[in-house]
Design a protein around this motif. Structure first.
Motif, PDB file in Angstrom:
ATOM      1  N   GLN A  29       1.373-108.052 -75.630  1.00  0.00           N
ATOM      2  CA  GLN A  29       2.633-108.462 -76.209  1.00  0.00           C
ATOM      3  C   GLN A  29       3.036-107.478 -77.295  1.00  0.00           C
ATOM      4  O   GLN A  29       2.203-106.733 -77.804  1.00  0.00           O
ATOM      5  CB  GLN A  29       2.518-109.882 -76.790  1.00  0.00           C
ATOM      6  N   VAL A  30       4.312-107.507 -77.620  1.00  0.00           N
ATOM      7  CA  VAL A  30       4.829-106.615 -78.644  1.00  0.00           C
ATOM      8  C   VAL A  30       4.216-106.960 -79.990  1.00  0.00           C
ATOM      9  O   VAL A  30       4.148-108.118 -80.399  1.00  0.00           O
ATOM     10  CB  VAL A  30       6.362-106.718 -78.730  1.00  0.00           C
ATOM     11  N   GLN A  31       3.738-105.932 -80.674  1.00  0.00           N
ATOM     12  CA  GLN A  31       3.195-106.121 -82.014  1.00  0.00           C
ATOM     13  C   GLN A  31       3.659-104.985 -82.901  1.00  0.00           C
ATOM     14  O   GLN A  31       3.609-103.824 -82.500  1.00  0.00           O
ATOM     15  CB  GLN A  31       1.670-106.199 -81.983  1.00  0.00           C
ATOM     16  N   LEU A  32       4.099-105.342 -84.093  1.00  0.00           N
ATOM     17  CA  LEU A  32       4.524-104.380 -85.103  1.00  0.00           C
ATOM     18  C   LEU A  32       3.784-104.714 -86.388  1.00  0.00           C
ATOM     19  O   LEU A  32       3.810-105.873 -86.825  1.00  0.00           O
ATOM     20  CB  LEU A  32       6.028-104.443 -85.322  1.00  0.00           C
ATOM     21  N   VAL A  33       3.163-103.710 -86.991  1.00  0.00           N
ATOM     22  CA  VAL A  33       2.396-103.948 -88.211  1.00  0.00           C
ATOM     23  C   VAL A  33       2.766-102.895 -89.238  1.00  0.00           C
ATOM     24  O   VAL A  33       2.490-101.702 -89.039  1.00  0.00           O
ATOM     25  CB  VAL A  33       0.885-103.922 -87.944  1.00  0.00           C
ATOM     26  N   GLU A  34       3.365-103.344 -90.328  1.00  0.00           N
ATOM     27  CA  GLU A  34       3.758-102.439 -91.402  1.00  0.00           C
ATOM     28  C   GLU A  34       2.614-102.253 -92.399  1.00  0.00           C
ATOM     29  O   GLU A  34       1.773-103.145 -92.567  1.00  0.00           O
ATOM     30  CB  GLU A  34       4.971-102.981 -92.157  1.00  0.00           C
ATOM     31  N   SER A  35       2.623-101.108 -93.063  1.00  0.00           N
ATOM     32  CA  SER A  35       1.653-100.832 -94.117  1.00  0.00           C
ATOM     33  C   SER A  35       2.245 -99.816 -95.072  1.00  0.00           C
ATOM     34  O   SER A  35       3.284 -99.221 -94.797  1.00  0.00           O
ATOM     35  CB  SER A  35       0.345-100.314 -93.528  1.00  0.00           C
ATOM     36  N   GLY A  36       1.567 -99.635 -96.203  1.00  0.00           N
ATOM     37  CA  GLY A  36       1.990 -98.613 -97.151  1.00  0.00           C
ATOM     38  C   GLY A  36       2.717 -99.116 -98.374  1.00  0.00           C
ATOM     39  O   GLY A  36       3.026 -98.330 -99.277  1.00  0.00           O
ATOM     40  N   ALA A  83       3.252 -99.631 -83.818  1.00  0.00           N
ATOM     41  CA  ALA A  83       3.772-100.436 -82.719  1.00  0.00           C
ATOM     42  C   ALA A  83       2.817-100.451 -81.540  1.00  0.00           C
ATOM     43  O   ALA A  83       2.126 -99.459 -81.272  1.00  0.00           O
ATOM     44  CB  ALA A  83       5.128 -99.890 -82.271  1.00  0.00           C
ATOM     45  N   SER A  84       2.786-101.565 -80.839  1.00  0.00           N
ATOM     46  CA  SER A  84       1.989-101.673 -79.628  1.00  0.00           C
ATOM     47  C   SER A  84       2.623-102.705 -78.705  1.00  0.00           C
ATOM     48  O   SER A  84       3.451-103.508 -79.128  1.00  0.00           O
ATOM     49  CB  SER A  84       0.549-102.072 -79.958  1.00  0.00           C
ATOM     50  N   GLY A  85       2.224-102.648 -77.427  1.00  0.00           N
ATOM     51  CA  GLY A  85       2.701-103.630 -76.470  1.00  0.00           C
ATOM     52  C   GLY A  85       3.986-103.266 -75.758  1.00  0.00           C
ATOM     53  O   GLY A  85       4.501-104.062 -74.966  1.00  0.00           O
ATOM     54  N   PHE A  86       4.515-102.082 -76.031  1.00  0.00           N
ATOM     55  CA  PHE A  86       5.723-101.628 -75.338  1.00  0.00           C
ATOM     56  C   PHE A  86       5.765-100.109 -75.415  1.00  0.00           C
ATOM     57  O   PHE A  86       5.002 -99.496 -76.162  1.00  0.00           O
ATOM     58  CB  PHE A  86       6.981-102.245 -75.962  1.00  0.00           C
ATOM     59  N   THR A  87       6.662 -99.507 -74.637  1.00  0.00           N
ATOM     60  CA  THR A  87       6.791 -98.049 -74.629  1.00  0.00           C
ATOM     61  C   THR A  87       7.637 -97.642 -75.826  1.00  0.00           C
ATOM     62  O   THR A  87       8.864 -97.666 -75.778  1.00  0.00           O
ATOM     63  CB  THR A  87       7.405 -97.569 -73.314  1.00  0.00           C
ATOM     64  N   ALA A  90       4.060 -90.034 -80.311  1.00  0.00           N
ATOM     65  CA  ALA A  90       2.693 -89.860 -79.803  1.00  0.00           C
ATOM     66  C   ALA A  90       1.722 -90.829 -80.484  1.00  0.00           C
ATOM     67  O   ALA A  90       0.707 -91.215 -79.894  1.00  0.00           O
ATOM     68  CB  ALA A  90       2.235 -88.430 -80.008  1.00  0.00           C
ATOM     69  N   LEU A  91       2.053 -91.219 -81.711  1.00  0.00           N
ATOM     70  CA  LEU A  91       1.206 -92.149 -82.460  1.00  0.00           C
ATOM     71  C   LEU A  91       1.764 -93.564 -82.493  1.00  0.00           C
ATOM     72  O   LEU A  91       1.196 -94.439 -83.146  1.00  0.00           O
ATOM     73  CB  LEU A  91       1.039 -91.644 -83.900  1.00  0.00           C
ATOM     74  N   ASN A  92       2.896 -93.759 -81.794  1.00  0.00           N
ATOM     75  CA  ASN A  92       3.543 -95.091 -81.784  1.00  0.00           C
ATOM     76  C   ASN A  92       3.792 -95.597 -83.207  1.00  0.00           C
ATOM     77  O   ASN A  92       3.587 -96.785 -83.512  1.00  0.00           O
ATOM     78  CB  ASN A  92       2.675 -96.109 -81.038  1.00  0.00           C
ATOM     79  N   THR A  93       4.243 -94.714 -84.058  1.00  0.00           N
ATOM     80  CA  THR A  93       4.393 -95.056 -85.468  1.00  0.00           C
ATOM     81  C   THR A  93       5.768 -94.663 -85.998  1.00  0.00           C
ATOM     82  O   THR A  93       6.253 -93.561 -85.728  1.00  0.00           O
ATOM     83  CB  THR A  93       3.299 -94.390 -86.317  1.00  0.00           C
TER      84      THR A  93
END
Length: 115
Positions: A1-8, A24-28, A75-78
């Motif tokens: 599933q789509v996941q977004l995790v912020e940091s910093g 980001a993960s779970g999608f292109t 490339a890092l999904n970031t």
């Protein structure tokens, strides 16, 4: 599933800098426009910036233009938000959001600007 995790996020003095990240993960990731928005207590949510996934086209709110820069590394999904010359009014929880400002978002990262 789509996941977004912020940091910093964190506590910084006025005039300081922070760089936020959103993993980001779970999608292109490269196929999608990504946004940054922020929510301060007692205030309406504010759109900060977006950046396209394919051509890298971007826009930044006039509220932060000249101080904040949005970028991404597919490339890092970031997704990144470089914030310079921070002001107390930038204090908020910052969220990355997929596709549109009402899209799926991460839990956010707190930015506090105070001396």
């Amino acid at each position: 599933q789509v996941q977004l995790v912020e940091s910093g996020g964190g506590l910084v003095q006025p005039g300081g800098s922070l760089r936020l990240s959103c993993l980001a993960s779970g999608f292109t990731f490269s196929y999608h426009r990504m946004h940054w928005v922020r929510q301060a207590p007692g205030k309406e949510e504010e759109w900060i910036a977006y950046i396209n996934g394919d051509d890298g086209d971007f826009a930044v709110s006039r509220l932060v233009k000249g101080r904040f820069t949005v970028s991404r590394d597919n490339a890092l999904n970031t997704l990144y938000l470089q914030m310079n010359d921070l002001k107390p009014e930038d204090t908020a929880v910052y969220h990355c959001v997929k596709d549109s400002t009402i899209g799926i978002r991460g839990p956010g990262t707190q930015v506090t600007v105070s001396s």
